[in-house]
Design an enzyme around this catalytic site. Structure first.
Site, PDB file in Angstrom:
ATOM      1  N   TYR A 125     -22.187   4.971 -22.161  1.00  0.00           N
ATOM      2  CA  TYR A 125     -22.131   6.402 -22.429  1.00  0.00           C
ATOM      3  C   TYR A 125     -21.757   6.981 -21.507  1.00  0.00           C
ATOM      4  O   TYR A 125     -21.888   8.434 -21.368  1.00  0.00           O
ATOM      5  CB  TYR A 125     -22.961   7.098 -23.735  1.00  0.00           C
ATOM      6  N   LYS A 172     -28.409  -8.005 -26.016  1.00  0.00           N
ATOM      7  CA  LYS A 172     -27.024  -9.050 -25.831  1.00  0.00           C
ATOM      8  C   LYS A 172     -27.016  -9.646 -24.798  1.00  0.00           C
ATOM      9  O   LYS A 172     -26.215  -9.670 -24.420  1.00  0.00           O
ATOM     10  CB  LYS A 172     -26.027  -8.300 -26.055  1.00  0.00           C
ATOM     11  N   ASP A 205     -27.593  -8.124 -32.657  1.00  0.00           N
ATOM     12  CA  ASP A 205     -26.883  -8.235 -34.595  1.00  0.00           C
ATOM     13  C   ASP A 205     -28.328  -9.082 -35.036  1.00  0.00           C
ATOM     14  O   ASP A 205     -28.407  -8.736 -36.040  1.00  0.00           O
ATOM     15  CB  ASP A 205     -26.270  -9.399 -34.117  1.00  0.00           C
ATOM     16  N   ASP A 229     -27.981   4.530 -30.454  1.00  0.00           N
ATOM     17  CA  ASP A 229     -27.486   5.177 -31.995  1.00  0.00           C
ATOM     18  C   ASP A 229     -27.494   4.333 -32.283  1.00  0.00           C
ATOM     19  O   ASP A 229     -26.926   4.901 -34.295  1.00  0.00           O
ATOM     20  CB  ASP A 229     -26.373   4.830 -30.661  1.00  0.00           C
TER      21      ASP A 229
HETATM   22 MG    MG Z   1     -25.479   8.285 -33.899  1.00  0.00          MG
END
Ligand code: MG
Ligand code: NAI
Length: 335
Positions: A125, A172, A205, A229
């Site tokens: 982001y 990850k 995951d 998110d």
């Molecule tokens: Mg969102």
């Protein structure tokens, strides 16, 4: 009675509908708030030529607290996310999202009680994308020791001050050995300072599968921006949907309270959105400004309406409009 100055950003899409319902409920609690209304996003672009007007940022900086509706971000083109922009402008580094089922609401996990702590300022982001050559795009994922340590510390301090038992980092680091590796390393270092709180980590995951199958094994979860998110929406699904998932963006310069969900263009303007997520964000806000008693009264009134199960919005199988749902809560507050 203390008077509070609070910045109000109604947002767009369903934003103005759910914000006005929430303001009406909060005001019915009797506390004294002077709302300073400001715009952001597409509305601001049209009026002021910028999506993120300085006046809005300045208002939040001065009041140190804001209640914000969702803002639409164009997909694949147009301006960059104003939600992300606001969080970065004010360095609201911790996105705290409680995941708790409400009484009598049909959902997969009625007993669930988790908290997501999402890093809010970096990762993918950072918005650093460019075309290397036509047909090839590079998007940079930024992970710093400073931000990773700060968010891990926030998660453990939150756990300690809220009687939580465990913090789980999701990452990850098997694939992104350097970036997620650094995030995990910082987490483990901070964990060592909190011997009273259990700490573990899961690869993202598998963590998603575990969340769907056995979410009760988690307590507080800490994640970098993108994973936080995605997992936020996943967790909203565990407790009955996006209409029920509140959040807070917290930093040294202030706090902006907003729901997990977006502007829901598919139902905007119909007056049928569920205001619960933003109302619960408002309740978090009341506690943040020290209005514990008003927060408890608003929360109890909302819980009563849910427990009775008579007035419900469409997302939960009911027929009540946003305003009718709000009125039911206001009536409980006045009773
Ligand atoms: Mg969102
Ligand atoms: P969304 O969260 O707006 O909607 C997803 C689905 O959930 C839709 O079917 C919607 O009707 C439903 N929903 C969401 N909130 C609801 C509520 N309160 N009551 C009843 N149903 C509700 O996600 P979507 O459609 O992916 O994004 C729409 C826009 O919102 C995009 O422009 C996106 O960038 C923006 N967005 C803004 C956020 C923010 O302001 N913090 C957060 C997430 C998305």
């Amino acid at each position: 009675m203390t008077k509070h100055n609070i910045t109000l950003i109604p947002g767009d899409g369903i934003g103005p509908e759910i914000i006005s319902a929430t303001v009406r409920i909060i005001e019915a609690s009797g506390i004294d708030i002077e709302w300073e209304t400001h715009i952001l996003g597409a509305q601001a672009l049209e009026k002021h030529g910028t999506t993120l007007p300085e006046a809005t940022i300045e208002s939040v900086r001065r009041n140190k607290v804001a209640l914000k509706g969702p803002l639409t971000t164009p997909i694949g083109k147009g301006f960059t996310s104003v939600n992300v922009g606001l969080r970065k402008a004010l360095d609201l580094y911790a996105n705290v999202r409680p995941v708790k089922a409400l009484p009598n609401v049909p959902c997969r996990y009625p007993e669930l009680d988790l908290v997501i702590v999402r890093e809010n300022t970096e990762s993918l982001y950072a918005g650093l994308e460019h075309v290397v050559v036509p047909g090839v795009v590079e998007s940079l994922k930024i992970i710093t020791e400073k931000a990773s340590t700060r968010i891990a510390r926030y998660a453990f301090e939150f756990a300690a001050s809220h009687g939580r038992k465990k913090v789980t980092a999701m990452h990850k680091a098997n694939i992104m050995k350097l970036s997620d590796g650094l995030f995990l390393e910082c987490f483990n270092r901070v964990a060592a300072d909190f011997p009273g709180i259990a700490a573990d980590d899961k690869i993202i995951d598998n963590a998603c599968m575990q969340l769907v199958m056995r979410p009760e094994q988690f307590d507080v979860m800490v994640l970098e921006n993108l994973y936080g998110d995605i997992v936020s929406d996943l967790c909203a699904g565990l407790i009955g949907g996006l209409g029920l998932a509140p959040g807070a963006n917290i930093g040294e310069q202030g706090a902006v309270f907003e729901a997990v969900h977006g502007s829901a263009p598919d139902i905007a303007g119909q007056g049928i959105a569920n205001p619960t997520a933003i109302l619960m964000s408002g309740i978090l806000m009341l506690r943040h400004i020290g209005e514990m008693e008003a927060a408890a009264r608003v929360e109890n009134a909302m819980m009563e309406v849910y427990a009775e199960g008579k007035v419900r919005t469409k997302d939960l199988g009911g027929a009540a409009k946003t305003d009718e749902f709000a009125t039911a809560i206001v009536n409980k507050l006045k009773a």
